[in-house]
Design a protein around this motif. Structure first.
Motif, PDB file in Angstrom:
ATOM      1  N   LEU A 255       0.867  -1.206   0.340  1.00  0.00           N
ATOM      2  CA  LEU A 255       0.120   0.013  -0.011  1.00  0.00           C
ATOM      3  C   LEU A 255       0.744   1.252   0.097  1.00  0.00           C
ATOM      4  O   LEU A 255       0.446   2.343  -0.432  1.00  0.00           O
TER       5      LEU A 255
ATOM      6  N   LEU B 241      -9.503  -3.530   0.267  1.00  0.00           N
ATOM      7  CA  LEU B 241      -8.437  -3.661  -0.650  1.00  0.00           C
ATOM      8  C   LEU B 241      -8.959  -3.574  -2.057  1.00  0.00           C
ATOM      9  O   LEU B 241      -8.349  -2.989  -2.983  1.00  0.00           O
TER      10      LEU B 241
ATOM     11  N   PHE C 108       0.712   4.172  -2.478  1.00  0.00           N
ATOM     12  CA  PHE C 108       0.718   5.799  -2.230  1.00  0.00           C
ATOM     13  C   PHE C 108       1.634   6.451  -2.936  1.00  0.00           C
ATOM     14  O   PHE C 108       1.279   7.707  -3.303  1.00  0.00           O
TER      15      PHE C 108
ATOM     16  N   TRP D 223      -1.550  -2.484  -8.384  1.00  0.00           N
ATOM     17  CA  TRP D 223      -2.918  -3.255  -7.367  1.00  0.00           C
ATOM     18  C   TRP D 223      -3.356  -4.427  -7.765  1.00  0.00           C
ATOM     19  O   TRP D 223      -3.438  -5.315  -6.767  1.00  0.00           O
TER      20      TRP D 223
ATOM     21  N   TYR E 277      -5.364   3.276   5.635  1.00  0.00           N
ATOM     22  CA  TYR E 277      -5.056   1.691   5.779  1.00  0.00           C
ATOM     23  C   TYR E 277      -3.595   1.566   6.168  1.00  0.00           C
ATOM     24  O   TYR E 277      -3.575   0.593   6.932  1.00  0.00           O
TER      25      TYR E 277
ATOM     26  N   ILE F  92      -5.860   5.119   1.268  1.00  0.00           N
ATOM     27  CA  ILE F  92      -4.468   4.470   1.260  1.00  0.00           C
ATOM     28  C   ILE F  92      -3.775   4.688   2.607  1.00  0.00           C
ATOM     29  O   ILE F  92      -3.424   3.696   3.252  1.00  0.00           O
TER      30      ILE F  92
ATOM     31  N   ILE G 252     -10.105   0.136  -3.123  1.00  0.00           N
ATOM     32  CA  ILE G 252      -9.051   0.686  -3.854  1.00  0.00           C
ATOM     33  C   ILE G 252      -9.026   0.746  -5.366  1.00  0.00           C
ATOM     34  O   ILE G 252      -8.957   1.763  -5.914  1.00  0.00           O
TER      35      ILE G 252
END
Length: 384
Positions: free
Chosen positions: A41, A152, A45, A131, A205, A202, A155
Motif C-alpha cells: 500500500l 483492498l 501511495f 494494485w 489503511y 490508502i 481501492i
C-alpha cells in the motif's frame, strides 16, 4: 530410586517442557501478512502522489487534450512511426484547442505535449497493474487479514472510476466548433478530488496496518471524541479548499490577479459577476474563483489555528506532535499560496503548492487517526 527434588528446582531439569503461554490470539487469528500488505500500500501511495504531480504538470503545460481518444488497452502503445505521429497530430488539429490557440504548433511541438498526457495515462495503468498483481498475490497466498479483502478491493474500484472520470474530464475539452480550449473546471475538481480521496484511503489503511489489532482495540477505548470531531472538520475543510484550488487551476485563475492582499487594488475583484447566468461566475470567472480560493484559505487558517490549539491540549504526546506538524504545513501552504499568486503561478511554484497540499492532507489525516487510536505513553514518556 528417584531422588527428591527441591521445590525451587526448574521443571525443565526433569525433562518435562513447560507449556508455552498463548498470547496475542487476536493478532494471530486476524493478522495475515499485515507488514507485506502495508509495504504494498505504501508503494501504491507513492505512485498516487507521483500521479497527482504528473497530472498537475500535464495541466500546467496544457498537454491534457493532446490525446483525443480514450483507449484503455491499445492506448498504452504510443505512436511508433512518423505516419502514426502524423495521424495523432491530425486528430488533434480537429479540436478547438488547436484551432483557437495552437495553430502555431508543428509536429515536434505536438510530440512534447503528447508525451506528457501519454505519461499521465500510462502511470494510471501502472498503478492499476501494481494494485491487481499485489491483490492477486495476497489472495492466492491467503494472507489477507480478516475484514481487509473488501477494503483492498475498494481501492482498485475507485481507481477504475478515476480512469473513467479522467476521460469524462478530457472529453469536455475535446470539442469542435465550441471555442473550448480547456477541460471543464468542475470536472477537473472531481478528478482531483477523487485522487485525494484514494490517497487518503490508502494512507488510513497504512496507519491501521502499522499497529496490531490488539493495540488498535485497546487504543480505541481512549479515543478523544471532541478532538476527533474537530480534526474531521479540518480534514473536510481542507478537502473543500483542494477542490476550489482545482477550479482555480482549471481556468488559470491563479494568473488573473498577481497582487496581494488586494485584487486589482480592491478587496473584491472588479466584475465578480460578469457572466450570465450568475452561477457561471463561481466556475468560470477567474477573478471571483481566485477570490473565493483566497477567502477560503484565510478561513481554513483560522479554523486550523483553533484545532491546533485544541490539539496541543491532548493527553498524548504523539497526538500533540501530529497536530503541530499539520499546523506547520498549513501555515507554510498559506505562505506558498501567496507566493504563487505574486509570481503569477509559474509551474515550479504551482506544482510545489500542489504537493504541499498532499502533505497537509496526509498530516491532518494522521492527526485525526491518532485522536481515534491514541498512542499510550508511559510515565517516562516512552510509548507503552
Amino acid at each position: 530410586m528417584s531422588r527428591k527434588r527441591s521445590i525451587f528446582e526448574e521443571v525443565s531439569e526433569s525433562g518435562a517442557e513447560k507449556p508455552a503461554t498463548q498470547t496475542g490470539l487476536i493478532d494471530k487469528g486476524r493478522g495475515g501478512a499485515r507488514r507485506g500488505i502495508r509495504l504494498w500500500l505504501m508503494c501504491l501511495f507513492a505512485l498516487v502522489v507521483v500521479m497527482i504531480a504528473v497530472g498537475g504538470l500535464t495541466r500546467l503545460t496544457d498537454s491534457g487534450l493532446s490525446i483525443t481518444e480514450w483507449r484503455p488497452m491499445t492506448g498504452a502503445i504510443p505512436p511508433l512511426s512518423e505516419a502514426d505521429w502524423q495521424a495523432e497530430f491530425d486528430k488533434y488539429k480537429q479540436i478547438d484547442e488547436f484551432r483557437v490557440q495552437n495553430q502555431w504548433m508543428e509536429l515536434a511541438d505536438f510530440k512534447t505535449i503528447y508525451w506528457w498526457e501519454w505519461g499521465h495515462r500510462q502511470l494510471g495503468r501502472v498503478i492499476g497493474l501494481v494494485w491487481a498483481v499485489g491483490l492477486a498475490g495476497f489472495l492466492v497466498a491467503r494472507r489477507i487479514p480478516v475484514g481487509w479483502t473488501g477494503r483492498l478491493f475498494l481501492i482498485g474500484a475507485l481507481g477504475g472510476v478515476q480512469g473513467a472520470i479522467g476521460w469524462w474530464m478530457v472529453s469536455s475539452g475535446v470539442t469542435q466548433g465550441e471555442s473550448t480550449t480547456d477541460v471543464a473546471s468542475y470536472r477537473l475538481a472531481v478528478h482531483l478530488g477523487l485522487a485525494f480521496l484514494i490517497l487518503g484511503l490508502i494512507a488510513w489503511y497504512v496507519f491501521l496496518l502499522g499497529r496490531t489489532e490488539r493495540d488498535l482495540m485497546q487504543a480505541r477505548r481512549a479515543k478523544e471524541t471532541r478532538l476527533f470531531g474537530l480534526s474531521t472538520g479540518l480534514l473536510h475543510f481542507a478537502f473543500l479548499q483542494i477542490l476550489i484550488g482545482a477550479l482555480v487551476a482549471g481556468i488559470d485563475a491563479g494568473r488573473s490577479y498577481t497582487d496581494w492582499p488586494l485584487m486589482g487594488g480592491q478587496v473584491v475583484p472588479p466584475d465578480p459577476f460578469l457572466f450570465e447566468p450568475a452561477w457561471r461566475n463561481f466556475f468560470e470567472n477567474p477573478g471571483l474563483v481566485q477570490f473565493i480560493h483566497r477567502v477560503t484559505g484565510y478561513l481554513l487558517l483560522a479554523f486550523g489555528t483553533v484545532v491546533w490549539l485544541r490539539g496541543r491540549q491532548s493527553a498524548h504526546r504523539a497526538t500533540q506532535v501530529a497536530f503541530n506538524a499539520a499546523f506547520a504545513a498549513l501555515c507554510l501552504q498559506v505562505v506558498l499560496g501567496i507566493v504563487t499568486v505574486l509570481y503569477g503561478a509559474p509551474w515550479p511554484v504551482a506544482i510545489l503548492h500542489q504537493l504541499l497540499a498532499v502533505l497537509l492532507w496526509v498530516l491532518i489525516l494522521w492527526a485525526r487517526f491518532l485522536t481515534a487510536y491514541p498512542v499510550a505513553a508511559s510515565i517516562r514518556g516512552k510509548s507503552a
